[in-house]
Design an enzyme around this catalytic site. Sequence first.
Site, PDB file in Angstrom:
ATOM      1  CB  ALA A  14      24.712  28.624   6.560  1.00 24.29           C
ATOM      2  N   GLY A  61      29.419  30.228   5.908  1.00 26.15           N
ATOM      3  CA  GLY A  61      28.742  31.123   4.982  1.00 26.15           C
ATOM      4  C   GLY A  61      29.106  32.580   5.186  1.00 26.15           C
ATOM      5  CD  GLU A 121      30.848  29.301   1.587  1.00 22.23           C
ATOM      6  OE1 GLU A 121      31.162  28.396   0.799  1.00 22.23           O
ATOM      7  OE2 GLU A 121      29.821  29.265   2.295  1.00 22.23           O
ATOM      8  CD  GLU A 153      31.694  25.663   5.479  1.00 23.33           C
ATOM      9  OE1 GLU A 153      31.182  26.699   5.024  1.00 23.33           O
ATOM     10  OE2 GLU A 153      32.924  25.559   5.724  1.00 23.33           O
TER      11      GLU A 153
END
Length: 258
Positions: free
Chosen positions: A66, A109, A112, A132
């Site tokens: 992200a 992300g 994911e 993360e």
Amino acid sequence: MDEPVVLVERPAAGVGLVRLNRPRALNALNGPLMDGLMDTLAEMDRDSAIRCMVITGSDRAFAAGADISEMAQATPAEMIEMAFIARWERLRAIRKPVIAAVSGFALGGGCELALACDLIVASESAVFGQPEINLGVIPGAGGTQRLARTVGKALTMEMVLNDRRLTAVEAERFGLVNRVVPTADYLDAAVTLASQIAARAPVAAQAAKDAVNVALETPLAVGLAYERNQFYALFSTEDQKEGMAAFLEKRAPSWQGK
């Protein structure tokens, strides 16, 4: 003018391809990119000419995570207001099969996003991870949940607690990806797989996708009941009549998606 953040192609009959296009940021997933991706997928989902979709990035990065610059100073209320995680959740509403064609980094992300797809074709250079913890947070778009359901508790704990990253070969061994192919061929392999799925009975493909997803989210008895109901419901479709007639008549079926 700025380039579009997603590029759209139709590389084969029945196949829609969406390419993440922030190469300088290694396809870091910011709001505009995720909105563009999900809007495009939703549009393809409504297009009867498309029966399977492929999401890809570049050879170097599917998506490296992200975009941290969007959230570094955010409060919890601001994170909720920007509906950051809700963008990933829109993928759950896509009815047709979605394949992730992954090369290079699929981290945070990006991992994911790949996990939220129905199948993953990986290049030999693909790397999957949930780093993360290095930023003082945890995966928030399904990383802890989908990984645990896919590769098990032990490996998920190591990935989210200690930034263990999986090579493409390891990801295939642990059941995270469907297949690993040379980097020069991974996108063609994903499109070929999408073409094969697109050639199947469309309504049945959507029902099959739903049933498998229900299996991951409910107790066995609930999943079996759902599967049985979907099986019976397909006998109301024209494709079921065509498919069984074609089998008995020893010919190829002509699917109508009805």
